[in-house]
Scaffold this motif. Structure first.
Motif, PDB file in Angstrom:
ATOM      1  N   TYR A   1       0.815  -1.213   0.000  1.00 26.87           N
ATOM      2  CA  TYR A   1       0.000   0.000   0.000  1.00 26.87           C
ATOM      3  C   TYR A   1       0.850   1.266   0.000  1.00 26.87           C
ATOM      4  CZ  TYR A   1      -3.668  -3.334   1.120  1.00 26.87           C
ATOM      5  OH  TYR A   1      -4.527  -4.390   1.087  1.00 26.87           O
ATOM      6  N   THR A   2       1.908   1.290   0.769  1.00 28.36           N
ATOM      7  CA  THR A   2       2.781   2.464   0.810  1.00 28.36           C
ATOM      8  C   THR A   2       3.408   2.730  -0.549  1.00 28.36           C
ATOM      9  OG1 THR A   2       3.286   2.193   3.159  1.00 28.36           O
ATOM     10  CG2 THR A   2       4.856   3.448   1.848  1.00 28.36           C
ATOM     11  N   ALA A   3       3.874   1.676  -1.216  1.00 27.83           N
ATOM     12  CA  ALA A   3       4.482   1.828  -2.533  1.00 27.83           C
ATOM     13  C   ALA A   3       3.478   2.389  -3.541  1.00 27.83           C
ATOM     14  CB  ALA A   3       5.019   0.490  -3.018  1.00 27.83           C
ATOM     15  N   LEU A   4       2.248   1.898  -3.507  1.00 24.80           N
ATOM     16  CA  LEU A   4       1.224   2.404  -4.423  1.00 24.80           C
ATOM     17  C   LEU A   4       0.943   3.882  -4.175  1.00 24.80           C
ATOM     18  CD1 LEU A   4      -1.465  -0.421  -4.722  1.00 24.80           C
ATOM     19  CD2 LEU A   4      -0.092   0.553  -6.551  1.00 24.80           C
ATOM     20  N   ALA A   5       0.870   4.267  -2.901  1.00 21.33           N
ATOM     21  CA  ALA A   5       0.610   5.669  -2.571  1.00 21.33           C
ATOM     22  C   ALA A   5       1.754   6.565  -3.048  1.00 21.33           C
ATOM     23  CB  ALA A   5       0.396   5.816  -1.067  1.00 21.33           C
ATOM     24  N   LEU A   6       2.989   6.100  -2.884  1.00 25.64           N
ATOM     25  CA  LEU A   6       4.139   6.866  -3.360  1.00 25.64           C
ATOM     26  C   LEU A   6       4.128   7.000  -4.888  1.00 25.64           C
ATOM     27  CD1 LEU A   6       7.005   5.498  -1.089  1.00 25.64           C
ATOM     28  CD2 LEU A   6       6.248   7.875  -1.212  1.00 25.64           C
ATOM     29  N   LEU A   7       3.842   5.910  -5.576  1.00 19.64           N
ATOM     30  CA  LEU A   7       3.772   5.959  -7.042  1.00 19.64           C
ATOM     31  C   LEU A   7       2.670   6.898  -7.500  1.00 19.64           C
ATOM     32  CD1 LEU A   7       4.316   2.215  -8.053  1.00 19.64           C
ATOM     33  CD2 LEU A   7       5.845   4.141  -8.507  1.00 19.64           C
ATOM     34  N   LEU A   8       1.568   6.918  -6.787  1.00 17.96           N
ATOM     35  CA  LEU A   8       0.461   7.810  -7.131  1.00 17.96           C
ATOM     36  C   LEU A   8       0.905   9.266  -7.083  1.00 17.96           C
ATOM     37  CD1 LEU A   8      -2.429   8.650  -7.654  1.00 17.96           C
ATOM     38  CD2 LEU A   8      -2.981   8.135  -5.281  1.00 17.96           C
ATOM     39  N   GLY A   9       1.564   9.653  -5.996  1.00 11.68           N
ATOM     40  CA  GLY A   9       2.036  11.028  -5.880  1.00 11.68           C
ATOM     41  C   GLY A   9       3.031  11.395  -6.964  1.00 11.68           C
ATOM     42  N   ILE A  10       3.946  10.466  -7.267  1.00 10.36           N
ATOM     43  CA  ILE A  10       4.956  10.730  -8.300  1.00 10.36           C
ATOM     44  C   ILE A  10       4.301  10.902  -9.665  1.00 10.36           C
ATOM     45  CG2 ILE A  10       6.896   9.693  -9.544  1.00 10.36           C
ATOM     46  CD1 ILE A  10       7.679   8.343  -6.870  1.00 10.36           C
ATOM     47  N   PHE A  11       3.336  10.054  -9.981  1.00 13.76           N
ATOM     48  CA  PHE A  11       2.674  10.150 -11.282  1.00 13.76           C
ATOM     49  C   PHE A  11       1.820  11.412 -11.392  1.00 13.76           C
ATOM     50  CE2 PHE A  11       3.530   5.568 -12.086  1.00 13.76           C
ATOM     51  CZ  PHE A  11       4.054   5.720 -13.357  1.00 13.76           C
ATOM     52  N   ILE A  12       1.241  11.880 -10.305  1.00 10.59           N
ATOM     53  CA  ILE A  12       0.474  13.129 -10.358  1.00 10.59           C
ATOM     54  C   ILE A  12       1.399  14.310 -10.642  1.00 10.59           C
ATOM     55  CG2 ILE A  12      -0.849  14.757  -8.947  1.00 10.59           C
ATOM     56  CD1 ILE A  12      -2.353  12.450  -7.777  1.00 10.59           C
ATOM     57  N   ILE A  13       2.595  14.291 -10.055  1.00  6.05           N
ATOM     58  CA  ILE A  13       3.580  15.342 -10.358  1.00  6.05           C
ATOM     59  C   ILE A  13       3.958  15.300 -11.840  1.00  6.05           C
ATOM     60  CG2 ILE A  13       5.940  16.131  -9.925  1.00  6.05           C
ATOM     61  CD1 ILE A  13       5.594  15.156  -7.026  1.00  6.05           C
ATOM     62  N   PHE A  14       4.171  14.090 -12.358  1.00  9.31           N
ATOM     63  CA  PHE A  14       4.491  13.960 -13.777  1.00  9.31           C
ATOM     64  C   PHE A  14       3.318  14.422 -14.642  1.00  9.31           C
ATOM     65  CE2 PHE A  14       4.073  11.113 -17.535  1.00  9.31           C
ATOM     66  CZ  PHE A  14       5.041  11.727 -18.307  1.00  9.31           C
ATOM     67  N   GLU A  15       2.091  14.120 -14.224  1.00  5.58           N
ATOM     68  CA  GLU A  15       0.909  14.586 -14.940  1.00  5.58           C
ATOM     69  C   GLU A  15       0.910  16.109 -15.032  1.00  5.58           C
ATOM     70  OE1 GLU A  15      -3.937  13.921 -14.646  1.00  5.58           O
ATOM     71  OE2 GLU A  15      -2.750  14.074 -12.815  1.00  5.58           O
ATOM     72  N   SER A  16       1.299  16.781 -13.955  1.00  2.00           N
ATOM     73  CA  SER A  16       1.363  18.240 -13.934  1.00  2.00           C
ATOM     74  C   SER A  16       2.360  18.758 -14.966  1.00  2.00           C
ATOM     75  CB  SER A  16       1.754  18.740 -12.540  1.00  2.00           C
ATOM     76  OG  SER A  16       0.901  18.206 -11.553  1.00  2.00           O
ATOM     77  N   VAL A  17       3.503  18.086 -15.070  1.00  2.00           N
ATOM     78  CA  VAL A  17       4.523  18.482 -16.050  1.00  2.00           C
ATOM     79  C   VAL A  17       3.964  18.365 -17.458  1.00  2.00           C
ATOM     80  CG1 VAL A  17       6.790  17.894 -17.020  1.00  2.00           C
ATOM     81  CG2 VAL A  17       6.440  17.863 -14.535  1.00  2.00           C
ATOM     82  N   LEU A  18       3.256  17.275 -17.734  1.00  2.00           N
ATOM     83  CA  LEU A  18       2.703  17.060 -19.065  1.00  2.00           C
ATOM     84  C   LEU A  18       1.631  18.101 -19.392  1.00  2.00           C
ATOM     85  CD1 LEU A  18       3.425  14.929 -21.175  1.00  2.00           C
ATOM     86  CD2 LEU A  18       1.381  13.686 -20.527  1.00  2.00           C
TER      87      LEU A  18
END
Length: 398
Positions: free
Chosen positions: A140-157
């Motif tokens: 669960y912790t890994a999924l939550a971390l990946l979620l935050g990272i991908f949202i930051i990348f979404e912002s860049v895009l």
């Protein structure tokens, strides 16, 4: 050690082609592009962008993001079970069936996967068809971390979307006037490496992997992560919209990463990170929609000049230093305020033409161009006017 890693890297790349999401992504972009082109023909009587435009200009940044995320997942030792990867692909495919790219935000795909993994063990205990231990190992912790990272990348895009890359359309305003609007819309496929249980790789440090799920040896899998976004800009200028959305989105992503990092010590914080991701995204979408609706249409008819709703790639207009959102005030020295006036002034220009353009700050600049053999006489500009389907109906009296 190096030999085992090379073998697992090779196998990991091969596992990419076993993931159905890879093939579904190609079909999805074809379906979405076909539907958009159909709408463009109804609005403008011509195909504006090609069928793969939602995917264009995302590959380089997606590969860079995939590389960075792979480095993070491998160095930190994030392990995901095969069941988690398969469930994430299934959730993404189900959410994308409607062709609504807004549902492909990491907030929804990873968020829903997380919630399903949270409750599926209880469901599996009350059935006898599948192995009851199928979803018991979840990170669960890994999924939550990946979620935050991908949202930051979404912002860049989102922030990288060019003003001439958004997709124009024609719609009726609240006052019954035909105006232009744009869809800020992209689809991205990010391949990244993640560890899975049971392979040739063993721990190389006492702390690694930092996010295990019960195994002592690991393999690598190249996982395709598909996500997209879709925002309607009717009252906003597209650059204003992307700046506003990206700013809020990156703050949301940073907040989720911080809370997810806290879940290393307090596991229940991972649930808080997921809830924040879903509610935060819903709040962003609601706030933006309301704000856009309350504004006057940006691409509306004007008393003086013609607001540029779109520039068709590959046309004379695309060769000029003119951008979506700017205003053409004069053509060959003649003032224009309608499409008919624009084309009348253009047709009398011979092989060369001169435009007087007002930029974002209403400053005047002059643009000159020439017609070449095979160029369309309309140059390739799109303006806020009645859609082609209505003009065609009037022409044929239907």
């Amino acid at each position: 050690m190096a030999e085992e890693w090379l073998i697992e890297f090779s196998k990991g790349i091969g596992r990419l082609f076993l993931n159905p999401l890879l093939y579904w992504s190609v079909l999805l972009i074809l379906f979405a592009g076909y539907r958009r082109i159909k709408r463009e023909r109804l609005d403008f009587g011509i195909k504006v962008f090609d069928i793969f435009s939602e995917w264009k200009n995302t590959w380089l940044v997606s590969l860079i993001a995939g590389l960075l995320i792979s480095i993070i997942t491998i160095i930190s030792g994030i392990v995901l079970s095969p069941e988690t990867i398969i469930l994430l692909a299934a959730v993404t495919i189900v959410l994308s069936i409607t062709l609504r790219f807004s549902l492909l935000s990491p907030s929804y795909t990873i968020g829903l996967t997380f919630l399903l993994l949270l409750f599926l063990p209880y469901v599996m205990d009350n059935q006898s068809i599948f192995n009851e231990n199928l979803f018991t190992e979840s990170n669960y912790t890994a999924l939550a971390l990946l979620l935050g990272i991908f949202i930051i990348f979404e912002s860049v895009l989102i922030a990288r979307v060019n003003r001439n890359e958004t997709f124009p359309a024609i719609a009726l305003s609240d006052r019954g006037v035909w105006v232009g609007q744009h869809r800020i819309k992209k689809l991205s496929l990010v391949p990244f490496f993640v560890l899975m249980p049971d392979g040739l790789i063993t721990s190389f440090a006492p702390w690694w992997p930092y996010f295990p799920i019960g195994e002592t040896s690991y393999c690598l899998a190249l996982v395709p992560f598909l996500f997209g976004f879709d925002y309607l800009a009717k009252g906003h200028f597209t650059l204003q919209a992307t700046k506003k959305i990206a700013k809020f989105n990156v703050l949301l992503g940073i907040g989720i990463v911080l809370i997810a990092a806290g879940s290393i010590f307090i596991p229940y914080l991972s649930i808080a990170a997921i809830v924040l991701a879903i509610l935060g995204k819903e709040y962003l979408n609601y706030k933006y929609r309301v704000g856009d609706r309350l504004r006057r249409p940006f691409f509306r008819p004007q008393e003086i000049g013609l607001k540029i709703v779109g520039v068709i790639p590959g046309t004379p207009a695309a060769r000029l230093d003119v951008f979506v959102g700017e205003t053409i005030a004069k053509v060959n020295g003649r003032k224009v305020s309608s499409e008919s006036q624009f084309y009348e002034a253009l047709q009398g220009s011979g092989a060369f033409f001169k435009l007087e353009v007002l930029d974002d700050y209403n400053e005047v600049r002059f643009v000159q161009g020439a017609f070449y053999e095979g160029d369309h006489y309309e140059l390739g500009f799109l303006f806020p006017s009645a859609p082609y389907r209505q003009k065609k109906a009037r022409k044929f009296g239907t």
